[in-house]
Scaffold this active site. Sequence first.
Site, PDB file in Angstrom:
ATOM      1  N   ASN A 194       0.849  -1.235   0.064  1.00  0.00           N
ATOM      2  CA  ASN A 194       0.063   0.149   0.014  1.00  0.00           C
ATOM      3  C   ASN A 194       0.932   1.067  -0.077  1.00  0.00           C
ATOM      4  O   ASN A 194       1.378   1.635   0.890  1.00  0.00           O
ATOM      5  CB  ASN A 194      -0.928  -0.031   1.144  1.00  0.00           C
ATOM      6  CG  ASN A 194      -1.739  -1.020   1.441  1.00  0.00           C
ATOM      7  OD1 ASN A 194      -2.572  -1.338   0.221  1.00  0.00           O
ATOM      8  ND2 ASN A 194      -1.998  -1.657   2.423  1.00  0.00           N
ATOM      9  N   GLU A 278      -8.365  -3.312  -2.777  1.00  0.00           N
ATOM     10  CA  GLU A 278      -8.609  -2.660  -1.445  1.00  0.00           C
ATOM     11  C   GLU A 278      -8.123  -0.954  -1.500  1.00  0.00           C
ATOM     12  O   GLU A 278      -7.441  -0.525  -0.658  1.00  0.00           O
ATOM     13  CB  GLU A 278      -7.694  -3.008  -0.340  1.00  0.00           C
ATOM     14  CG  GLU A 278      -7.993  -4.830  -0.140  1.00  0.00           C
ATOM     15  CD  GLU A 278      -7.141  -5.309   1.042  1.00  0.00           C
ATOM     16  OE1 GLU A 278      -6.169  -4.801   1.238  1.00  0.00           O
ATOM     17  OE2 GLU A 278      -7.663  -6.376   1.392  1.00  0.00           O
ATOM     18  N   ASP A 357      -7.269 -14.966   2.484  1.00  0.00           N
ATOM     19  CA  ASP A 357      -6.190 -14.094   2.923  1.00  0.00           C
ATOM     20  C   ASP A 357      -5.575 -14.746   4.221  1.00  0.00           C
ATOM     21  O   ASP A 357      -5.781 -14.174   5.277  1.00  0.00           O
ATOM     22  CB  ASP A 357      -6.958 -12.613   3.187  1.00  0.00           C
ATOM     23  CG  ASP A 357      -5.977 -11.537   3.639  1.00  0.00           C
ATOM     24  OD1 ASP A 357      -4.657 -11.681   3.335  1.00  0.00           O
ATOM     25  OD2 ASP A 357      -6.318 -10.459   4.192  1.00  0.00           O
ATOM     26  N   GLU A 385      -0.519 -12.024  11.206  1.00  0.00           N
ATOM     27  CA  GLU A 385      -1.994 -11.044  11.030  1.00  0.00           C
ATOM     28  C   GLU A 385      -2.974 -12.021  11.644  1.00  0.00           C
ATOM     29  O   GLU A 385      -3.633 -11.300  12.532  1.00  0.00           O
ATOM     30  CB  GLU A 385      -2.047 -10.680   9.687  1.00  0.00           C
ATOM     31  CG  GLU A 385      -3.237  -9.876   9.485  1.00  0.00           C
ATOM     32  CD  GLU A 385      -3.598  -9.668   7.946  1.00  0.00           C
ATOM     33  OE1 GLU A 385      -2.722  -9.631   7.023  1.00  0.00           O
ATOM     34  OE2 GLU A 385      -4.781  -8.860   7.891  1.00  0.00           O
ATOM     35  N   GLU A 502      -5.072 -23.436  15.768  1.00  0.00           N
ATOM     36  CA  GLU A 502      -6.047 -23.888  14.966  1.00  0.00           C
ATOM     37  C   GLU A 502      -7.337 -24.332  15.610  1.00  0.00           C
ATOM     38  O   GLU A 502      -8.567 -24.011  15.292  1.00  0.00           O
ATOM     39  CB  GLU A 502      -5.758 -24.963  13.775  1.00  0.00           C
ATOM     40  CG  GLU A 502      -6.780 -25.296  12.777  1.00  0.00           C
ATOM     41  CD  GLU A 502      -6.296 -26.331  11.975  1.00  0.00           C
ATOM     42  OE1 GLU A 502      -5.510 -27.103  12.192  1.00  0.00           O
ATOM     43  OE2 GLU A 502      -7.029 -26.571  11.053  1.00  0.00           O
TER      44      GLU A 502
END
Length: 670
Positions: A194, A278, A357, A385, A502
């Site tokens: 970005n 995005e 993602d 993330e 998980e």
Amino acid sequence: MLKEYDCWFQRRKVIPGFIVPQIVCAQKGAEVALQALKEYVKGINRLLEFTPVQKKEDFNLSAVFLGIYDKLEKAASFSCTRPAKEGFAIKVEENKIFIAGNDENGLLYGVFRFLLLLALGKLHTGFQLSESPVSPLRIINHWDNFDGTVERGYAGNSLFYKDGRFDFDDQRIEDYARLLSSTGINRISINNVNVRDKAKLLITQEYLRDAARLAAIFRRFGIKIFISINFGAPWSLGKLPTADPLDASVAKWWAQRAKLIYKFIPDLAGFLVKADSEGEPGPFQYNRTHCDGANMLAEAVKPFGGEILWRCFVYNCQQDWRDKSFDRARAAYDHFKPLDGKFSSNVILQIKFGPYDFQVREPVAPLFGALLKTRHIMELQITQEYTGHQIDLCYLPWIWQDIMSFDTAHGEKSRIMEMIKPYCEGFSNIEGFAAVVNTGLDKNWTGHTLAQANLYGYGRMAWNPCLTAKEIANEWSVLSFGKNQTSEKIEKILLDSYPAYEKYNAPFGVCFMVTPNSHYGPNIEGYEFSRWGTYHRADANAIGIDRTEKGTGYTQQYSDGNAKMFCDHASCPENLILFFHRLPYDYKMKNGQSLIQNIYDTHFEGCDEAAAMLEDWKSLKDHLENEVYESVLSRFERQNTNARDWRDQINTYFHRKTGIKDVRGRKIYD
Ligand code: GCV
């Protein structure tokens, strides 16, 4: 005791069971070969506590010989299997040791591997190894912003920037380059995809001067840099009326800009581009295709040998949750498969490993195996993330091992690990990997000290995708903590961490039950009514999305065998069953229990396993440096709170929706 900053290069004396000659003879070479010699001397000092004496090459000497394979083979009575590009050979004889690279990068990797093997206690007289990287491209992506923040960064501020400018400590960057290069990394993109605010100025003269200084440090370690660019730069920076890729003035602007950039960084690897994604500008704004956009940029960098990494993370992020006909998972394939064969030869598509993602569990994206005439690489995420922000421990090579073993076509050599090869038209070869990195200015580089294993593991797996998560955990633990019971316990903690994470996360591949924006902690309906296109659509009777041919048709993007496998309840891997199917809560899973009972069970188990990791860690108190012990301890404590939140919110949510009780009568809050 562990010095966190040194990562897998701890100063720890080893007693080798063979002779390491005091003399080193290094062939003359350019800067990477020089660095290889420096690293050898430094490493021997660290591990054997003596300084090698440098002498002119003389094969009558008992010495360690560093050089290029062909030259060494000709001059000495040395031979081994010839390494390929960037590969090396190591041979330990009675009174001589040879470390030979196919080229200078190979030599440097050979020296690093020799030192790591020495620290691991794996060398002996008669030892012989010839190894070459499987992936040509082994890339690190930084999402660093010029204000010093790092998008999705959890290890402090940027290593490169502060207050709108380059601001780095040369020594620290050198230490960083050493860490990366020692695992085989050969490319790095230095700024966020970005490209906003001051980052847009990176391709101007003033900023390029500093970028060149940064590139020079990485260059010594065989690492070339990529720059992320903003597709709209011709109008935002160049003041042209448009950034239309088919407009001649735009192409000219980029060609001139490339000329300027390459004046400062003659070996720049190229540009990395996030376009039409995005909110970032891209060719769609001008009714052009992604080929038009990528090829125009490719033309600009071509005279200088540059390449364009073009990301395929292109999807509609303005979706209406009411509209069930649209499935975000389909996006990359729908956009890029029709363009196969239309990209220039110096364009490389960069495709996220899964269709969403970087989720804790999602299938391998169907573009892998489907692109036959386009160069491409796979994008992974080392920064955590969605996997716990480097507060929760989550050992990622487990995820990567699963990806590597995914069979794209159930044909010959169609598993991902077998497809990592140089590009060849007509084949679905993947040229390598890029991964969003987890490092920052924190003293230990990665926030959570044990998250260093993920950085190390990425490099090792990019080099050789056949390595297992277990092998890497063992290597990293021994290199970091020594060969002892502490490292054995830490290896076990690492290996336990991903299954635990998980289990307490979104169940069975359903994805996105995470807190919006921050992406840490549970928020089960956080994305349910938003524009991002990631819905689970749980109601009182069922959960999940039907992605079969009767549903969104996403499964049909896979090869026939995989489409069949995913469509059929019986053959669909259970850890992904809610990604592909909408199932009632009483659906019977392979263990004979209902889906809802499995959701309850995995969440109780995951939380218990997180608690067990904390106890395992506490048992190491007397064997670790206090600072390391305490910082990891506090993270495990926070992880336990997080795991409890996940367990209780998920279990309560489904209990409230369904009214179905836990057959084991455990506490579910109403
Ligand atoms: C750099 C996700 C992340 C964004 C990231 C984006 C991308 O949406 O949340 O932070 O932006 O992926 O990969 O471009």
